[in-house]
Design an enzyme around this catalytic site. Structure first.
Site, PDB file in Angstrom:
ATOM      1  N   GLY A 181      -1.391  -9.284  12.559  1.00  8.31           N
ATOM      2  CA  GLY A 181      -1.920  -7.950  12.851  1.00  8.31           C
ATOM      3  C   GLY A 181      -2.704  -7.302  11.737  1.00  8.31           C
ATOM      4  O   GLY A 181      -2.626  -6.097  11.546  1.00  8.31           O
ATOM      5  N   HIS A 233       0.814  -1.222   0.000  1.00 10.15           N
ATOM      6  CA  HIS A 233       0.000   0.000   0.000  1.00 10.15           C
ATOM      7  C   HIS A 233       0.845   1.270   0.000  1.00 10.15           C
ATOM      8  O   HIS A 233       0.343   2.338   0.346  1.00 10.15           O
ATOM      9  CB  HIS A 233      -0.965  -0.015   1.199  1.00 10.15           C
ATOM     10  CG  HIS A 233      -2.011  -1.085   1.111  1.00 10.15           C
ATOM     11  ND1 HIS A 233      -2.800  -1.472   2.176  1.00 10.15           N
ATOM     12  CD2 HIS A 233      -2.413  -1.848   0.053  1.00 10.15           C
ATOM     13  CE1 HIS A 233      -3.630  -2.438   1.790  1.00 10.15           C
ATOM     14  NE2 HIS A 233      -3.409  -2.680   0.509  1.00 10.15           N
TER      15      HIS A 233
END
Ligand code: BJW
Ligand code: ZN
Length: 248
Positions: free
Chosen positions: A195, A126
Site C-alpha cells: 500500500g 514518518h
C-alpha cells in the site's frame, strides 16, 4: 479465490514464508485506505486542503512560516482519524509478528493504526500524528492530553512551542528508527511492500535494499508502482482482502 491461491503457490511465496527466518514489512497509506484514511496520492490526484497541496503544508518550510496553520491541518487530519479503526490488513500484519523468528514492521503511516491493531515495536518512519514535539527541548507529549484550544501547544517541561511529531518533506527521518529499519531490511528473507506508491525517499529505497541483499520481494497494491518490476510477486488487490487470504 482459487486463482490467487494458485498463483501464490506457483510463485513460491508460500514456501518462502514457511522457511523464512526474518520477514520485513513496509507499509504506506494504502494499508489504512480500507479503514477510511485518505491516501495522499490516488486517482492521479494529490490531497488538497484549503486549496493547498498536502506537500506544501506538510513541509519543513511551513513549520517556520506558519506553525498555527500546520496545527490546523493536523487537527483536521486527527479529526478524520478519530473514527477510523484498524482493518483486516493491520490485523493480519499484527498476527504475523509471532509467526516468524524475526519480524519487523516499518510504516510510513502516521495514523497509529498498526499499534492499535496489536503490532508492537512498529518502526514509524514518518512519526505519529498523535504526538507533539517541543521545538526547544525535543520533549514529546500526547496531543490528546493537551488543551485543544491552545495552538501551537506549549511544552510541559520548558514552555517552548510544540509541533506535530511527524516527518515533513525536507526533514530527516528519526535516526534510530531509520537505522533499525535499514538493518532489518538488509537481513530479511522475505520483504513485503504494502500500500505505498513507493515514491517518497528514503523509505521507498528499503524494499530495493532488501532485494539487493537477497530478500524475496512481494508487493501488495491494486496499482503498479515503480517497485513492481523488481518484485518477485505482485499481488494486485486491496491489502485488507489480499493479506488475510495469504496462507502459509
Ligand atoms: C492500496 C489500497 C488498498 C490504495 N490496499 N494498497 C528527488 C529524488 C529523491 C528524493 C527527493 C527528491 N526531491 C525531494 C526529495 C526528498 C523527499 C522525497 O522523497 N520526495 C519525493 C516526492 C520525490 N523526501 C523527503 O523530504 C524525506 N526526507 C529526506 O529526504 O531527508 C533528507 C533531506 C533533508 C533536507 C532536504 C532534502 C532531503 C522526508 C519525507 C517525509 C514524507 N512525509 C509525508 C508526510 C507526513 C506528514 C503527513 O502525514 O502529512 O509522509 S509525505 C507522504 O508521502 C506521507 C507518506 O508517508 C508518504 C508516502 O506516501 P504513501 O504511503 O506511499 O501513500 P500514497 O498516497 O502515495 O500511496 C498510496 C498507495 O496505496 C498507492 O500506491 C495506492 O495504489 C495504494 N492503495 N488503496 C493496498 N486498499
Ligand atoms: Zn520543551
Amino acid at each position: 479465490m482459487p486463482e490467487k491461491e494458485e498463483s501464490v503457490n506457483a510463485s513460491g511465496l508460500r514456501g518462502r514464508l514457511r522457511a523464512a527466518r526474518s520477514v520485513f514489512v513496509l507499509t504506506g497509506a494504502g494499508v489504512s485506505a480500507e479503514s477510511g484514511v485518505p491516501t495522499f496520492r490516488g486517482g492521479g490526484q494529490t490531497a488538497v486542503w484549503k486549496g493547498m497541496p498536502f506537500d506544501v503544508i506538510s513541509s519543513a518550510g511551513m513549520v517556520g512560516r506558519d506553525l498555527a496553520l500546520v496545527w490546523e491541518w493536523f487537527d483536521y487530519r486527527r479529526g478524520v482519524l478519530q473514527s477510523c479503526r484498524p482493518n483486516p490488513a493491520h490485523e493480519t500484519i499484527a498476527r504475523w509478528q509471532t509467526s516468524f523468528p524475526q519480524f519487523t514492521l516499518a510504516t510510513q503511516n502516521v495514523d497509529g493504526l498498526h499499534t492499535e491493531a496489536g503490532s508492537r515495536g512498529v518502526l514509524e518512519l514518518h512519526g505519529n500524528v498523535w504526538r507533539a514535539r517541543c521545538l526547544n527541548c525535543e520533549g514529546r507529549e500526547d496531543v490528546r492530553e493537551k488543551d485543544a484550544s491552545v495552538r501551537p501547544p506549549v511544552c510541559r517541561a520548558c514552555g517552548g512551542l510544540m509541533r506535530p511529531d511527524v516527518v515533513l518533506f525536507g526533514e530527516m527521518l528519526p535516526e534510530e528508527v531509520w537505522v533499525e529499519a535499514a538493518e532489518r531490511a538488509a537481513t530479511a528473507d522475505v520483504c513485503f511492500v504494502v500500500g505505498t506508491s513507493a515514491i517518497v525517499y528514503p523509505a521507498a529505497g528499503l524494499p530495493a535494499a532488501a532485494k539487493r541483499a537477497g530478500a524475496f520481494l512481494v508487493e501488495v497494491n491494486p496499482e503498479e508502482t515503480p517497485l513492481s518490476n523488481i518484485c518477485d510477486v505482485t499481488l494486485r488487490g486491496a491489502a485488507g482482502e489480499v493479506l488475510p487470504r495469504l496462507e502459509f
